[in-house]
Design an enzyme around this catalytic site. Structure first.
Site, mmCIF file in Angstrom:
data_model
loop_
_atom_site.group_PDB
_atom_site.id
_atom_site.type_symbol
_atom_site.label_atom_id
_atom_site.label_comp_id
_atom_site.label_asym_id
_atom_site.label_seq_id
_atom_site.Cartn_x
_atom_site.Cartn_y
_atom_site.Cartn_z
ATOM 1 N N GLU A 22 -40.693 -99.765 6.301
ATOM 2 C CA GLU A 22 -40.474 -98.730 4.964
ATOM 3 C C GLU A 22 -41.858 -98.887 4.217
ATOM 4 O OE1 GLU A 22 -36.415 -98.696 2.842
ATOM 5 O OE2 GLU A 22 -37.057 -100.880 3.110
ATOM 6 N N LYS A 100 -33.093 -92.061 -2.830
ATOM 7 C CA LYS A 100 -33.851 -92.741 -1.496
ATOM 8 C C LYS A 100 -33.090 -92.027 -0.322
ATOM 9 C CE LYS A 100 -35.665 -96.736 0.614
ATOM 10 N NZ LYS A 100 -35.609 -98.538 0.459
#
Length: 123
Positions: A22, A100
């Protein structure tokens, strides 16, 4: 009095998450912000200086989300909320939601979001 200014769907690209992937590749984040304030002075003056300038609010949030990587979106949401309360003393409260949409979850899901709310205490 508790009027609202709402900024929804602010698209940002950031590098937040607990996994190295990420932080390396990044991902999109969507930000919603609701500000509670008394907008009577701004309505009477018709002057943007008497309210929360939503363009500046958007720029501040975008700067934080696209800034330094954090492990948790809780940290990102809290920083935006705390900054808004500091920059705009006329705010009674602010609520920041960080979505997200590509969170690394191995199951089908519609949304993952964290919400931070800050308010001023009356003496």
């Amino acid at each position: 009095m508790a009027d609202r200014i709402e900024l929804t769907g602010l698209e940002c690209f950031g590098y937040h998450g607990v996994f190295e992937e990420e932080k390396r590749t990044g991902q999109p984040f969507i930000v919603d912000i609701t500000c509670w304030l008394d907008s009577t002075p701004a309505a009477a003056s018709d002057n943007v200086a008497d309210t929360v300038h939503y363009g500046e609010l958007a720029e501040m949030a975008h700067r934080i989300v696209t800034g330094p990587a954090r492990d948790l979106i809780e940290t990102v949401a809290a920083e935006i909320a705390d900054t808004a309360m500091k920059e705009w003393p006329i705010l009674h409260a602010v609520e920041v939601t960080i979505h997200k949409p590509l969170a690394p979850i191995g199951l089908a899901f519609a949304d993952v979001a964290v919400v931070a709310r800050r308010s001023r205490r009356k003496a």
